[in-house]
Design a protein around this motif. Structure first.
Motif, PDB file in Angstrom:
ATOM      1  N   THR A  88     -25.213  19.804 -67.127  1.00 34.60           N
ATOM      2  CA  THR A  88     -23.829  19.228 -67.051  1.00 34.60           C
ATOM      3  C   THR A  88     -23.115  20.202 -66.623  1.00 34.60           C
ATOM      4  OG1 THR A  88     -23.817  20.044 -69.591  1.00 34.60           O
ATOM      5  CG2 THR A  88     -24.581  17.781 -69.155  1.00 34.60           C
ATOM      6  N   PHE A  89     -23.381  21.757 -66.682  1.00 31.72           N
ATOM      7  CA  PHE A  89     -22.335  22.484 -66.090  1.00 31.72           C
ATOM      8  C   PHE A  89     -22.411  22.383 -64.737  1.00 31.72           C
ATOM      9  CE2 PHE A  89     -21.259  26.650 -64.997  1.00 31.72           C
ATOM     10  CZ  PHE A  89     -19.759  27.005 -65.441  1.00 31.72           C
ATOM     11  N   GLY A  90     -23.631  22.111 -64.284  1.00 35.14           N
ATOM     12  CA  GLY A  90     -23.700  22.136 -62.576  1.00 35.14           C
ATOM     13  C   GLY A  90     -22.773  20.666 -62.334  1.00 35.14           C
ATOM     14  N   SER A  91     -22.939  19.735 -63.259  1.00 35.41           N
ATOM     15  CA  SER A  91     -22.139  18.478 -62.969  1.00 35.41           C
ATOM     16  C   SER A  91     -20.692  18.861 -63.115  1.00 35.41           C
ATOM     17  CB  SER A  91     -22.613  17.327 -63.921  1.00 35.41           C
ATOM     18  OG  SER A  91     -21.910  16.300 -63.981  1.00 35.41           O
ATOM     19  N   PHE A  92     -20.331  19.516 -64.113  1.00 36.11           N
ATOM     20  CA  PHE A  92     -18.992  20.006 -64.325  1.00 36.11           C
ATOM     21  C   PHE A  92     -18.400  20.613 -63.054  1.00 36.11           C
ATOM     22  CE2 PHE A  92     -16.434  23.630 -65.565  1.00 36.11           C
ATOM     23  CZ  PHE A  92     -15.219  23.155 -65.895  1.00 36.11           C
ATOM     24  N   LEU A  93     -19.263  21.634 -62.218  1.00 33.93           N
ATOM     25  CA  LEU A  93     -18.729  22.328 -61.193  1.00 33.93           C
ATOM     26  C   LEU A  93     -18.774  21.168 -60.123  1.00 33.93           C
ATOM     27  CD1 LEU A  93     -20.689  25.640 -61.712  1.00 33.93           C
ATOM     28  CD2 LEU A  93     -18.374  25.282 -62.050  1.00 33.93           C
ATOM     29  N   ALA A  94     -19.524  20.480 -59.946  1.00 33.34           N
ATOM     30  CA  ALA A  94     -19.550  19.442 -58.930  1.00 33.34           C
ATOM     31  C   ALA A  94     -18.176  18.681 -59.134  1.00 33.34           C
ATOM     32  CB  ALA A  94     -20.923  18.490 -58.950  1.00 33.34           C
ATOM     33  N   ASN A  95     -18.014  18.166 -60.587  1.00 33.37           N
ATOM     34  CA  ASN A  95     -16.772  17.368 -60.764  1.00 33.37           C
ATOM     35  C   ASN A  95     -15.505  18.175 -60.150  1.00 33.37           C
ATOM     36  OD1 ASN A  95     -14.897  15.694 -61.823  1.00 33.37           O
ATOM     37  ND2 ASN A  95     -15.982  15.379 -63.803  1.00 33.37           N
ATOM     38  N   ILE A  96     -15.359  19.220 -60.563  1.00 37.81           N
ATOM     39  CA  ILE A  96     -14.237  20.222 -60.209  1.00 37.81           C
ATOM     40  C   ILE A  96     -14.012  20.176 -58.668  1.00 37.81           C
ATOM     41  CG2 ILE A  96     -13.456  22.678 -60.387  1.00 37.81           C
ATOM     42  CD1 ILE A  96     -12.947  21.074 -62.864  1.00 37.81           C
ATOM     43  N   ALA A  97     -15.192  20.517 -57.916  1.00 35.24           N
ATOM     44  CA  ALA A  97     -15.188  20.466 -56.470  1.00 35.24           C
ATOM     45  C   ALA A  97     -14.690  19.424 -56.036  1.00 35.24           C
ATOM     46  CB  ALA A  97     -16.408  20.955 -55.934  1.00 35.24           C
ATOM     47  N   LEU A  98     -15.253  18.078 -56.457  1.00 36.71           N
ATOM     48  CA  LEU A  98     -14.943  16.752 -55.748  1.00 36.71           C
ATOM     49  C   LEU A  98     -13.561  16.533 -56.158  1.00 36.71           C
ATOM     50  CD1 LEU A  98     -18.314  14.906 -56.765  1.00 36.71           C
ATOM     51  CD2 LEU A  98     -17.257  15.575 -54.395  1.00 36.71           C
ATOM     52  N   GLY A  99     -12.886  16.898 -57.379  1.00 38.87           N
ATOM     53  CA  GLY A  99     -11.671  16.568 -57.754  1.00 38.87           C
ATOM     54  C   GLY A  99     -10.600  17.615 -56.875  1.00 38.87           C
ATOM     55  N   ALA A 100     -11.000  18.603 -56.758  1.00 43.33           N
ATOM     56  CA  ALA A 100     -10.266  19.868 -55.899  1.00 43.33           C
ATOM     57  C   ALA A 100     -10.187  19.080 -54.395  1.00 43.33           C
ATOM     58  CB  ALA A 100     -10.770  20.974 -55.760  1.00 43.33           C
ATOM     59  N   PHE A 101     -11.229  18.519 -53.909  1.00 43.70           N
ATOM     60  CA  PHE A 101     -11.086  17.788 -52.710  1.00 43.70           C
ATOM     61  C   PHE A 101     -10.488  16.444 -52.659  1.00 43.70           C
ATOM     62  CE2 PHE A 101     -12.990  14.564 -49.771  1.00 43.70           C
ATOM     63  CZ  PHE A 101     -13.110  15.357 -48.528  1.00 43.70           C
ATOM     64  N   ALA A 102     -10.434  15.830 -53.746  1.00 48.38           N
ATOM     65  CA  ALA A 102      -9.759  14.628 -53.846  1.00 48.38           C
ATOM     66  C   ALA A 102      -8.283  14.747 -53.583  1.00 48.38           C
ATOM     67  CB  ALA A 102     -10.082  13.760 -55.187  1.00 48.38           C
ATOM     68  N   VAL A 103      -7.752  16.024 -54.420  1.00 48.75           N
ATOM     69  CA  VAL A 103      -6.499  16.449 -54.725  1.00 48.75           C
ATOM     70  C   VAL A 103      -5.818  17.172 -53.318  1.00 48.75           C
ATOM     71  CG1 VAL A 103      -4.487  17.854 -55.681  1.00 48.75           C
ATOM     72  CG2 VAL A 103      -6.226  16.529 -57.079  1.00 48.75           C
ATOM     73  N   GLY A 104      -6.586  18.076 -52.984  1.00 48.38           N
ATOM     74  CA  GLY A 104      -6.337  19.111 -51.926  1.00 48.38           C
ATOM     75  C   GLY A 104      -6.582  18.462 -50.435  1.00 48.38           C
ATOM     76  N   LEU A 115      -6.977   9.721 -61.570  1.00 45.43           N
ATOM     77  CA  LEU A 115      -7.734   8.858 -62.646  1.00 45.43           C
ATOM     78  C   LEU A 115      -8.630   7.960 -61.942  1.00 45.43           C
ATOM     79  CD1 LEU A 115      -4.923   7.716 -65.373  1.00 45.43           C
ATOM     80  CD2 LEU A 115      -6.880   9.272 -65.436  1.00 45.43           C
ATOM     81  N   VAL A 116      -8.527   7.381 -60.653  1.00 47.03           N
ATOM     82  CA  VAL A 116      -9.085   6.407 -59.865  1.00 47.03           C
ATOM     83  C   VAL A 116     -10.332   7.347 -59.283  1.00 47.03           C
ATOM     84  CG1 VAL A 116      -9.351   5.161 -57.967  1.00 47.03           C
ATOM     85  CG2 VAL A 116      -7.470   4.519 -59.450  1.00 47.03           C
ATOM     86  N   SER A 117      -9.905   8.652 -58.732  1.00 45.91           N
ATOM     87  CA  SER A 117     -10.858   9.355 -58.037  1.00 45.91           C
ATOM     88  C   SER A 117     -11.887   9.904 -59.238  1.00 45.91           C
ATOM     89  CB  SER A 117     -10.111  10.393 -57.487  1.00 45.91           C
ATOM     90  OG  SER A 117      -9.524  11.473 -58.278  1.00 45.91           O
ATOM     91  N   GLN A 118     -11.293  10.472 -60.275  1.00 43.28           N
ATOM     92  CA  GLN A 118     -12.142  10.587 -61.503  1.00 43.28           C
ATOM     93  C   GLN A 118     -13.342   9.582 -61.835  1.00 43.28           C
ATOM     94  OE1 GLN A 118     -12.655  13.572 -62.599  1.00 43.28           O
ATOM     95  NE2 GLN A 118     -14.319  13.052 -63.942  1.00 43.28           N
ATOM     96  N   LEU A 119     -12.762   8.277 -61.805  1.00 44.29           N
ATOM     97  CA  LEU A 119     -13.797   7.313 -61.909  1.00 44.29           C
ATOM     98  C   LEU A 119     -14.828   7.261 -60.889  1.00 44.29           C
ATOM     99  CD1 LEU A 119     -13.225   5.207 -64.331  1.00 44.29           C
ATOM    100  CD2 LEU A 119     -12.759   3.579 -62.559  1.00 44.29           C
ATOM    101  N   VAL A 120     -14.842   7.342 -59.492  1.00 47.66           N
ATOM    102  CA  VAL A 120     -15.565   7.238 -58.620  1.00 47.66           C
ATOM    103  C   VAL A 120     -16.555   8.675 -58.730  1.00 47.66           C
ATOM    104  CG1 VAL A 120     -15.879   7.616 -56.042  1.00 47.66           C
ATOM    105  CG2 VAL A 120     -14.061   6.198 -56.915  1.00 47.66           C
TER     106      VAL A 120
END
Length: 172
Positions: A88-104, A115-120
């Motif tokens: 789950t920590f690996g998933s958490f890190l992937a989530n952070i990276a994908l979230g940063a990609f979505a925002v940045g 919220l929509v990007s987090q759903l995807v």
């Protein structure tokens, strides 16, 4: 109809979808509350904080649900929690990276876009973590472990495939 539901509940994939869905909804709800509050306060990195806080809370809940109801494990809780948390920590890190990609990179900066990007992101990560939990966190070292809905075949004592339990396994 009751037979159908009993058969479906016997499948770890179905239990994972149900209990994982409950925990995912809980985690997403936490993320939403944290994101909206932090976004309203204009906290820099609001999605990072929201993701981190929701992960910390929902990780423990997810472990209990998956261990008890999905994989029905009875082995050492500490070892499984460490393995589970590493997935789950690996998933958490992937989530952070994908979230940063979505925002940045994609420029999704409003609360609703986040919220929509987090759903995807959640859908993608749910699929990946199921496989990792199945084979790593709660995986059985036995030869006859289920593999994504199919059963491995164990060699019998006379080196022929199958065992005396084949008929009972097929009717489960």
């Amino acid at each position: 109809m009751r037979t159908f539901f009993a058969a479906a509940a016997a499948r770890p994939e179905v239990r994972y979808l149900f209990f994982g869905g409950v925990n995912t909804a809980f985690s997403y709800g936490l993320y939403t509350v944290f994101l909206l509050a932090l976004h309203a306060l204009a906290v820099p990195g609001d999605f990072l904080w929201a993701t981190s806080l929701s992960w910390l809370i929902s990780n423990a809940t997810s472990f209990v649900l998956q261990r008890k109801f999905v994989f029905r494990s009875t082995r050492g809780v500490t070892r499984e929690f460490v393995k589970f948390s590493s997935v789950t920590f690996g998933s958490f890190l992937a989530n952070i990276a994908l979230g940063a990609f979505a925002v940045g990179v994609l420029g999704l900066t409003t609360a609703s876009e986040k919220l929509v990007s987090q759903l995807v992101i959640t859908v993608v990560l749910v699929l990946a973590t199921y496989v990792l939990h199945k084979f790593f966190s709660f995986g059985s070292p036995s030869v006859d472990a289920e593999v994504l809905g199919t059963s491995a075949v164990e060699r019998g004592p006379d080196d022929s495939f199958g065992s005396q339990d084949d008929e009972t396994d097929a009717t489960k």
